[in-house]
Design a protein around this motif. Structure first.
Motif, PDB file in Angstrom:
ATOM      1  N   VAL A  50       0.846  -1.193   0.000  1.00 10.10           N
ATOM      2  CA  VAL A  50       0.000   0.000   0.000  1.00 10.10           C
ATOM      3  C   VAL A  50       0.883   1.245   0.000  1.00 10.10           C
ATOM      4  CG1 VAL A  50      -1.769   1.286   1.254  1.00 10.10           C
ATOM      5  CG2 VAL A  50      -1.814  -1.224   1.250  1.00 10.10           C
ATOM      6  N   PRO A  51       0.750   2.159  -0.983  1.00  9.95           N
ATOM      7  CA  PRO A  51       1.521   3.407  -0.946  1.00  9.95           C
ATOM      8  C   PRO A  51       1.197   4.187   0.325  1.00  9.95           C
ATOM      9  CG  PRO A  51       0.491   3.094  -3.089  1.00  9.95           C
ATOM     10  CD  PRO A  51      -0.113   2.073  -2.181  1.00  9.95           C
ATOM     11  N   THR A  52       2.239   4.544   1.092  1.00  9.15           N
ATOM     12  CA  THR A  52       2.052   5.115   2.420  1.00  9.15           C
ATOM     13  C   THR A  52       3.011   6.274   2.635  1.00  9.15           C
ATOM     14  OG1 THR A  52       1.449   2.916   3.266  1.00  9.15           O
ATOM     15  CG2 THR A  52       2.023   4.578   4.897  1.00  9.15           C
ATOM     16  N   ARG A  53       2.510   7.412   3.123  1.00  9.08           N
ATOM     17  CA  ARG A  53       3.369   8.535   3.483  1.00  9.08           C
ATOM     18  C   ARG A  53       4.096   8.204   4.790  1.00  9.08           C
ATOM     19  NH1 ARG A  53      -1.294  11.034   3.031  1.00  9.08           N
ATOM     20  NH2 ARG A  53      -1.261  11.771   5.204  1.00  9.08           N
ATOM     21  N   THR A  54       5.400   8.448   4.805  1.00  6.54           N
ATOM     22  CA  THR A  54       6.187   8.226   6.018  1.00  6.54           C
ATOM     23  C   THR A  54       7.096   9.422   6.247  1.00  6.54           C
ATOM     24  OG1 THR A  54       8.081   7.185   4.920  1.00  6.54           O
ATOM     25  CG2 THR A  54       6.230   5.750   5.487  1.00  6.54           C
ATOM     26  N   TRP A  55       7.601   9.546   7.471  1.00  4.41           N
ATOM     27  CA  TRP A  55       8.629  10.549   7.736  1.00  4.41           C
ATOM     28  C   TRP A  55       9.905  10.122   7.014  1.00  4.41           C
ATOM     29  CZ3 TRP A  55       5.880  14.205   9.634  1.00  4.41           C
ATOM     30  CH2 TRP A  55       4.982  14.044  10.680  1.00  4.41           C
ATOM     31  N   ALA A  56      10.451  10.984   6.207  1.00  2.00           N
ATOM     32  CA  ALA A  56      11.653  10.623   5.449  1.00  2.00           C
ATOM     33  C   ALA A  56      12.881  10.489   6.341  1.00  2.00           C
ATOM     34  CB  ALA A  56      11.911  11.679   4.368  1.00  2.00           C
ATOM     35  N   ASN A  57      12.865  11.159   7.502  1.00  2.00           N
ATOM     36  CA  ASN A  57      14.067  11.233   8.341  1.00  2.00           C
ATOM     37  C   ASN A  57      13.994  10.418   9.619  1.00  2.00           C
ATOM     38  OD1 ASN A  57      15.615  13.062   6.702  1.00  2.00           O
ATOM     39  ND2 ASN A  57      14.154  14.651   7.276  1.00  2.00           N
ATOM     40  N   GLN A  58      13.034   9.523   9.743  1.00  2.00           N
ATOM     41  CA  GLN A  58      13.006   8.724  10.963  1.00  2.00           C
ATOM     42  C   GLN A  58      14.052   7.619  10.895  1.00  2.00           C
ATOM     43  OE1 GLN A  58       8.905   7.305  10.727  1.00  2.00           O
ATOM     44  NE2 GLN A  58       9.613   5.203  10.609  1.00  2.00           N
ATOM     45  N   CYS A  59      14.454   7.118  12.069  1.00  2.00           N
ATOM     46  CA  CYS A  59      15.451   6.046  12.112  1.00  2.00           C
ATOM     47  C   CYS A  59      14.889   4.788  11.465  1.00  2.00           C
ATOM     48  CB  CYS A  59      15.842   5.763  13.558  1.00  2.00           C
ATOM     49  SG  CYS A  59      16.756   7.101  14.351  1.00  2.00           S
ATOM     50  N   PRO A  60      15.742   3.948  10.881  1.00  2.00           N
ATOM     51  CA  PRO A  60      15.255   2.770  10.177  1.00  2.00           C
ATOM     52  C   PRO A  60      14.819   1.635  11.097  1.00  2.00           C
ATOM     53  CG  PRO A  60      17.628   2.876  10.043  1.00  2.00           C
ATOM     54  CD  PRO A  60      17.190   4.162  10.670  1.00  2.00           C
ATOM     55  N   ASN A  61      15.353   1.593  12.313  1.00  2.00           N
ATOM     56  CA  ASN A  61      14.975   0.533  13.246  1.00  2.00           C
ATOM     57  C   ASN A  61      15.289   0.999  14.659  1.00  2.00           C
ATOM     58  OD1 ASN A  61      17.815  -0.261  13.854  1.00  2.00           O
ATOM     59  ND2 ASN A  61      17.781  -0.944  11.715  1.00  2.00           N
ATOM     60  N   PRO A 220      24.619  -7.030  18.510  1.00  2.00           N
ATOM     61  CA  PRO A 220      25.050  -8.023  17.513  1.00  2.00           C
ATOM     62  C   PRO A 220      24.626  -7.581  16.114  1.00  2.00           C
ATOM     63  CG  PRO A 220      24.067  -9.112  19.412  1.00  2.00           C
ATOM     64  CD  PRO A 220      23.820  -7.638  19.588  1.00  2.00           C
ATOM     65  N   ALA A 221      25.423  -7.914  15.145  1.00  2.00           N
ATOM     66  CA  ALA A 221      25.141  -7.497  13.767  1.00  2.00           C
ATOM     67  C   ALA A 221      23.965  -8.299  13.212  1.00  2.00           C
ATOM     68  CB  ALA A 221      26.376  -7.695  12.899  1.00  2.00           C
ATOM     69  N   VAL A 222      22.837  -7.632  13.072  1.00  2.00           N
ATOM     70  CA  VAL A 222      21.631  -8.254  12.521  1.00  2.00           C
ATOM     71  C   VAL A 222      20.994  -7.244  11.571  1.00  2.00           C
ATOM     72  CG1 VAL A 222      19.369  -9.253  13.020  1.00  2.00           C
ATOM     73  CG2 VAL A 222      21.247  -9.570  14.643  1.00  2.00           C
ATOM     74  N   ALA A 223      20.612  -7.674  10.392  1.00  2.00           N
ATOM     75  CA  ALA A 223      19.935  -6.785   9.448  1.00  2.00           C
ATOM     76  C   ALA A 223      18.462  -6.671   9.834  1.00  2.00           C
ATOM     77  CB  ALA A 223      20.077  -7.317   8.028  1.00  2.00           C
ATOM     78  N   VAL A 224      18.075  -5.497  10.304  1.00  2.00           N
ATOM     79  CA  VAL A 224      16.690  -5.264  10.729  1.00  2.00           C
ATOM     80  C   VAL A 224      16.092  -4.176   9.846  1.00  2.00           C
ATOM     81  CG1 VAL A 224      15.166  -4.610  12.628  1.00  2.00           C
ATOM     82  CG2 VAL A 224      17.260  -5.908  13.097  1.00  2.00           C
ATOM     83  N   GLU A 225      15.060  -4.520   9.105  1.00  2.00           N
ATOM     84  CA  GLU A 225      14.430  -3.598   8.166  1.00  2.00           C
ATOM     85  C   GLU A 225      13.262  -2.865   8.833  1.00  2.00           C
ATOM     86  OE1 GLU A 225      15.705  -2.992   5.246  1.00  2.00           O
ATOM     87  OE2 GLU A 225      17.265  -4.490   5.650  1.00  2.00           O
ATOM     88  N   PRO A 226      12.870  -1.703   8.284  1.00  2.00           N
ATOM     89  CA  PRO A 226      11.778  -0.933   8.897  1.00  2.00           C
ATOM     90  C   PRO A 226      10.477  -1.721   9.070  1.00  2.00           C
ATOM     91  CG  PRO A 226      12.932   0.409   7.290  1.00  2.00           C
ATOM     92  CD  PRO A 226      13.489  -0.969   7.159  1.00  2.00           C
ATOM     93  N   ASP A 227      10.162  -2.601   8.144  1.00  2.00           N
ATOM     94  CA  ASP A 227       8.891  -3.317   8.228  1.00  2.00           C
ATOM     95  C   ASP A 227       9.034  -4.717   8.821  1.00  2.00           C
ATOM     96  OD1 ASP A 227       7.166  -1.279   7.193  1.00  2.00           O
ATOM     97  OD2 ASP A 227       8.123  -1.595   5.259  1.00  2.00           O
TER      98      ASP A 227
END
Length: 588
Positions: A50-61, A220-227
């Motif tokens: 779903v196309p969604t407006r988000t804050w462009a400058n918020q932290c990714p995780n 620990p190094a873990v790839a955590v995505e916004p969603d």
């Protein structure tokens, strides 16, 4: 998105009404704040298609937010609890230590780790340590009984529980019902006997006052995505068992910017520039296991580099002592808190001059409250609307806007949308008409944990059907005119009627029962029950209250129980007419 965000975070100082209020419209303020290159710039991304407006400058995780806070505010205090003071640097060291120990225990992305404790300094690094690892934090209601905690642990499939000594004593007799629970870490055991699988949290990360001496390591190094999944907060619905709202990193981090956006919007509408930006101290008196405490308060605090003062439990006299001693700038959570401060007979003994802001939501509030806060406390009031399914904040209402519209919960923040829909959900209603409130935005959770039927019924193409009846005026201000049927909100705590009614029906003398909300000036409303007993059965109000109290949390126990000689009135479909029953409590 970026981790190193430079930003003025603020809460508006109280001001007299501006003679030309408002200096600009909501749309004009939004255009300035969200312009390209501005901090509140928005971007459109696909969230679950779903196309969604988000804050462009918020932290990714959440791990990135913790790192940012450590880098920018290391020597500032984050949390104060009694004689304990923890800096942002100490918080980060403890959070990283929690994450490392969880990794050593075999925890990976998607695993559920439950937290069950009152508001303690440990809660904060535990939460960030869990989520920075890509695991899912499951904050459980610390007021729940053993059976309720068992439900939350079993339903979430949590493999580790981190709790305080009080919750350990509650859950210990039920361990046989929780085969998936591998470990329990107990904070502040205070000599309580710990047996397998429990061990002291302090043996892993030490005492809070010594967090600053922990190794200066990273997560620990873990790839955590916004969603990616981040949280499961249990929400009380109007039917059935509590449902776990499955939230993502994007959901919770959206809320980390909403309070600041509201502050800047109100300042522009007043005709002023950037609001004050010095660090503020907030007295946190609502639980961190609620979205309001965790998302709306904690996340905004960490993002802004502000300071939290915790209380062991709410007490207005102790709150006033803390306001004076710690120079508290803001507090709140539910209207109850404001009323108890305003009406306390010993308020004159304390210097409350630092208190500039009292915010609340989550329960009905009298329109007069905004004026009483301004007059009696010399502070400004703010309120808002949200729910667990929206990760907390969707609308915010403060300053002159609130004073002029005390019955509104405010307009939505820039990344959120509201619409008023027909009861069937098939058409949007015109401005000003009352219908069901739907909300959309990047803070809407993914759905209900392991409950596809409830998810399909509630979440529709990015929108959440709130069940609340509302209207929206021509300027975009929302007015809640009624809440989801059968929901009772007592001082911010949700009580769903079916659960209490089922317990009443379990009593051998009860053959008909209904729970309704009784208006209460301080708490918003409290639960009251109407009961019809079987022929020849005998039970008193105290008998039934004790029956309920033995089975569920105390805040759900009916404060008043009326006995009627006939079966309760029903409509043609057999549903009890609860609206007719509320009038029975008016003489009381």
């Amino acid at each position: 998105m970026t981790e190193n965000i430079e930003m003025d975070f603020a809460v508006i100082d109280p001001q007299p009404a501006h003679p030309a209020w408002p200096a600009m419209t909501l749309d004009e303020a939004r255009a300035i704040l969200c312009a390209h290159g501005a901090f509140f710039e928005m971007e459109t991304v696909a969230v679950r298609g779903v196309p969604t407006r988000t804050w462009a400058n918020q932290c990714p995780n959440l791990g990135a937010l913790a790192r940012r806070a450590r880098d920018q505010f290391a020597e500032r205090e984050l949390v104060v609890f009694e004689s304990e003071h923890i800096t942002y640097d100490g918080f980060f060291r403890a959070a990283a230590a929690v994450a490392r120990h969880l990794r050593e225990a075999g925890v990976g992305k998607g695993d559920r780790i439950a937290i069950a404790m009152r508001n303690l300094p440990e809660w904060i690094p535990i939460f960030f340590g869990i989520t920075a690892l890509g695991a899912i934090a499951v904050p459980l209601n610390a007021w729940w009984t053993g059976g309720e905690l068992v439900y939350g642990l079993a339903n979430s499939g949590s493999k580790i529980l981190i709790c305080d000594e009080e919750r350990w004593r509650v859950i210990a007799p039920h361990l046989g019902e929780l085969p998936d629970l591998c470990e329990i870490w107990v904070a502040r055991a205070n000599g309580a006997e710990l047996h397998s699988p429990a061990r002291a949290l302090e043996s892993l990360i030490g005492q809070p006052t010594a967090y600053g001496a922990l190794p200066d390591g990273d997560f620990p190094a873990v790839a955590v995505e916004p969603d990616d999944d981040a949280t499961i907060f249990y929400t009380s619905g109007t039917t059935g068992s509590p449902k776990g709202a499955l939230g993502t990193h994007r959901n919770i981090l959206t809320i980390s910017l909403t309070a600041s956006y509201n502050a800047h919007r109100a300042a522009l509408r007043r005709g002023e520039g950037t609001p004050p930006t010095d660090a503020r101290t907030h007295l946190l008196v609502i639980p961190l296991f609620h979205a309001t405490g965790c998302h709306a308060t904690l996340m905004n605090t960490v993002m802004a580099g502000n300071r939290l003062v915790l209380m062991r439990k709410w007490d207005p006299l102790e709150a006033m002592r803390l306001i004076e001693r710690e120079r508290i700038f803001s507090t709140g959570g539910v209207p109850t808190i404001a009323w108890q401060l305003i009406e306390h007979p010993e308020r004159h003994r304390f210097d409350l001059s630092s208190l500039a802001a009292v915010s609340y939501g989550g329960a009905p509030s009298a329109p007069e409250l905004v004026q009483r806060i301004g007059g009696d406390l010399n502070a400004f009031a703010s309120n808002g609307w949200g729910m667990t399914e929206t990760s907390g904040t969707v609308t915010l209402h403060s300053a002159e806007d609130y004073a002029q519209r005390p019955d509104s919960c405010g307009p939505p923040v820039a990344v959120a949308d509201l619409r008023i829909m027909s009861p069937e959900g098939d058409r949007e209603l015109p401005t000003g008409e009352v219908g069901e409130l739907w909300a959309a935005g990047p803070q809407i959770v993914k759905g209900y944990w392991r409950n596809p039927a409830a998810t399909a019924a509630t979440f529709v193409n990015g929108w959440v059907r709130t069940g609340d009846l509302a209207r929206i005026d021509a300027e975009g201000f929302c007015y809640i005119v009624d809440r989801a049927k059968d929901m009772i909100i007592r001082g911010g705590e949700n009580i769903y009627s079916t659960e209490v009614e089922n317990i009443l029906y379990g009593h051998p003398g009860v053959i008909d029962a209904a729970l309704v909300g009784i208006p209460h000036r301080i708490l918003g409303e409290v639960p009251g029950a109407i009961v019809h007993l079987a022929d020849g059965a005998a039970a008193t109000e105290a008998d039934l209250q004790e029956w309920v109290r033995a089975r569920i949390a105390a805040f759900k126990v009916p404060v008043s129980i009326l006995f009627v000689p006939e079966l309760l009135p029903r409509n043609a479909n057999g549903k009890i007419l609860k609206g007719d029953l509320k009038a029975l409590f008016e003489p009381r």
